[in-house]
Motif scaffolding. Structure first.
Motif, PDB file in Angstrom:
ATOM      1  N   PRO A   1       0.602  -1.221   0.364  1.00  0.00           N
ATOM      2  CA  PRO A   1       0.006  -0.644   0.126  1.00  0.00           C
ATOM      3  C   PRO A   1       0.862   1.255  -0.488  1.00  0.00           C
ATOM      4  N   ALA A   2       0.548   2.067  -0.840  1.00  0.00           N
ATOM      5  CA  ALA A   2       1.523   3.731  -0.750  1.00  0.00           C
ATOM      6  C   ALA A   2       2.583   3.487  -0.971  1.00  0.00           C
ATOM      7  N   MET A   3       2.574   2.177  -1.695  1.00  0.00           N
ATOM      8  CA  MET A   3       4.952   2.080  -1.639  1.00  0.00           C
ATOM      9  C   MET A   3       5.455   2.257  -3.205  1.00  0.00           C
ATOM     10  N   ARG A   4       6.179   2.234  -3.369  1.00  0.00           N
ATOM     11  CA  ARG A   4       7.085   2.248  -4.570  1.00  0.00           C
ATOM     12  C   ARG A   4       8.817   2.127  -4.385  1.00  0.00           C
ATOM     13  N   ARG A   5       9.327   1.126  -5.497  1.00  0.00           N
ATOM     14  CA  ARG A   5      10.583   1.350  -5.381  1.00  0.00           C
ATOM     15  C   ARG A   5      11.131   1.575  -6.290  1.00  0.00           C
ATOM     16  N   VAL A   6      11.920   2.917  -6.378  1.00  0.00           N
ATOM     17  CA  VAL A   6      11.869   3.956  -7.223  1.00  0.00           C
ATOM     18  C   VAL A   6      14.342   3.602  -7.439  1.00  0.00           C
TER      19      VAL A   6
ATOM     20  N   GLY B   1      -1.631  10.601  -5.315  1.00  0.00           N
ATOM     21  CA  GLY B   1      -1.589  11.015  -3.062  1.00  0.00           C
ATOM     22  C   GLY B   1      -0.153  10.316  -2.704  1.00  0.00           C
ATOM     23  N   ALA B   2      -0.035  10.369  -1.554  1.00  0.00           N
ATOM     24  CA  ALA B   2       0.555   9.982  -0.152  1.00  0.00           C
ATOM     25  C   ALA B   2       1.385   8.915  -1.301  1.00  0.00           C
ATOM     26  N   LEU B   3       2.857   8.883  -0.688  1.00  0.00           N
ATOM     27  CA  LEU B   3       3.950   7.507  -1.414  1.00  0.00           C
ATOM     28  C   LEU B   3       4.572   7.839  -0.512  1.00  0.00           C
ATOM     29  N   VAL B   4       5.508   6.772  -0.641  1.00  0.00           N
ATOM     30  CA  VAL B   4       6.308   5.760   0.650  1.00  0.00           C
ATOM     31  C   VAL B   4       7.047   5.634  -0.440  1.00  0.00           C
ATOM     32  N   PHE B   5       8.896   5.549  -0.804  1.00  0.00           N
ATOM     33  CA  PHE B   5       9.551   5.690  -2.327  1.00  0.00           C
ATOM     34  C   PHE B   5      10.474   4.918  -1.117  1.00  0.00           C
ATOM     35  N   LEU B   6      11.146   4.049  -1.685  1.00  0.00           N
ATOM     36  CA  LEU B   6      12.163   3.006  -1.144  1.00  0.00           C
ATOM     37  C   LEU B   6      13.046   2.897  -2.392  1.00  0.00           C
ATOM     38  N   GLU B   7      14.728   2.647  -2.170  1.00  0.00           N
ATOM     39  CA  GLU B   7      15.405   2.699  -3.678  1.00  0.00           C
ATOM     40  C   GLU B   7      16.068   1.190  -3.696  1.00  0.00           C
ATOM     41  N   ALA B   8      15.686   1.075  -4.868  1.00  0.00           N
ATOM     42  CA  ALA B   8      15.327  -0.594  -5.858  1.00  0.00           C
ATOM     43  C   ALA B   8      16.923  -0.609  -5.873  1.00  0.00           C
TER      44      ALA B   8
END
Length: 388
Positions: free
Chosen positions: A6-11, A381-388
């Motif tokens: 939920p609301a989390m992406r790797r970038v 919307g609001a997001l959490v980014f994690l480094e890929a």
């Protein structure tokens, strides 16, 4: 980008200039790299002003401008906050002894509100510390919810550090227009002391918003009410009015524009529903119809609710003159900013003309203008980014 929960992406941070710059600044500041990043957008009301706390829906939109925070959990119980803007000084405190000075609107207090809100909501203690670097590109004090974005960002930061999730955050708004509410309720034979919002009067009567406007015309007169007249209408004493209905900062108000306030709330609530209906049905003249509703909204805010100011009225007129199909004030305070509906093919000329007409032909700060005049599409919307 691949969605991860939920609301989390790797970038790939290196592919995002702003994230990469924030990462480099974080390393220079704390001597380490962030474990994750959190963003929360600013927002604007396309239509619907000062009616949410009366029980009615508004039509908000996230903008592309946002708050972004780089975060590193630490093993100590120290919360260290820094900002990429040198105007906002560093701050440090114990994560388990959050003290918020309500008399000073310092930037870090908004982060502490989000942090402490999560702590109290879940009854948590012995929280870990963290290093945080904040970067924002929402113009401050403009009615675009920069402070709310920072509070939301801080709450999401805290949840992410704790490995927790919050499915819904409730926004509590102050109650307003109570005197017109009470008089309308009493006029229609309701127990006026048991209704808290103008929407409740409509619901209890089981009538439409259009009918509530007719009732407002019958029940209230356009001339301002004195405290004594309000008391006579309600059958209460002046002391009861001051102690049971009015807030401490309104007890000495000499007049109440009850008709105007109620008329704005009910007509604005109707405009929001009309706006939604037009968007759903999409007639050929959709843009014109939506623009007309935005223009009506501004006129009501200006004349009925009196939450505009001469500068905003001037800016609205300029925006309409140079191609906006609709333009209106927005922002929870008195003042704020304007939101305009502009066809994409007119955007470049629109921005140039508004810049020249409103900023260059005045003593206004051009530096402030550079961050305050911008185009935006609906943002995410609001997001959490994690480094890929």
């Amino acid at each position: 980008m691949a969605t991860e929960g939920p609301a989390m992406r790797r970038v790939q941070v290196a592919e995002h200039p702003r994230l990469l710059k924030l990462k480099e600044m974080f390393n220079a500041k704390f001597g380490s790299i962030p474990k994750f990043y959190v963003r929360a957008p600013g927002r604007v009301n396309i239509i619907g002003e000062h009616i949410d706390y009366c029980g009615y829906s508004v039509l908000p939109m996230a903008v592309e401008q946002d708050m972004l925070i780089a975060v590193e959990p630490v093993k100590t119980q120290t919360l260290q906050l820094a900002n990429t803007n040198p105007l906002y000084p560093d701050f440090s405190t114990s994560s388990n002894n959050i003290q918020i000075d309500k008399t000073k609107p310092l930037w870090h207090n908004y982060f502490l509100c989000g942090f402490k809100g999560i702590q109290e909501h879940f009854g948590l203690s012995n929280l870990t510390g963290m290093n945080c670097l904040v970067d924002g590109n929402i113009p401050p004090s403009s009615g675009l919810s920069s402070s709310s974005a920072l509070v939301c960002c801080a709450g999401l930061v805290t949840l992410t550090v704790l490995g927790m999730n919050l499915s819904k955050v409730t926004n509590l708004n102050m109650l307003a227009s109570q005197n017109s509410l009470f008089l309308l309720a009493k006029y229609r034979g309701l127990q006026w002391g048991k209704v808290l919002r103008l929407e409740e009067v409509q619901t209890k009567l089981g009538v439409s918003l259009e009918e509530m406007l007719w009732i407002t015309e019958d029940a209230l007169h356009p001339e301002p009410y004195s405290p004594e007249e309000v008391c006579r209408c309600l059958g209460i004493s002046l002391q009861e009015l001051q102690t049971q209905i009015l807030s401490p900062n309104t007890q000495d108000v000499p007049i109440f524009k009850l008709y105007q306030r109620a008329k704005h709330v009910y007509s604005e609530a109707a405009r929001v529903l009309q706006f939604k209906k037009i968007c759903e049905e999409a007639p050929d003249d959709t843009v014109q119809l939506l623009g007309d509703l935005m223009n009506q909204s501004h006129a009501s805010c200006r004349d009925m609710y009196e939450c505009s100011c001469p500068e905003l009225d001037q800016l609205v007129d300029i925006c309409r003159k140079f191609g906006a199909q609709g333009s209106r004030l927005t922002g929870a305070g008195w003042g704020g900013c304007t939101v305009s509906l502009v066809p994409a093919d007119k955007l470049t000329n629109f921005l140039a003309n508004v810049h020249q007409a409103y900023y260059q032909r005045s003593d206004r700060n051009l530096t402030f203008e550079k961050q305050s005049l911008f185009a935006t599409k609906p943002g995410g919307g609001a997001l959490v980014f994690l480094e890929a």
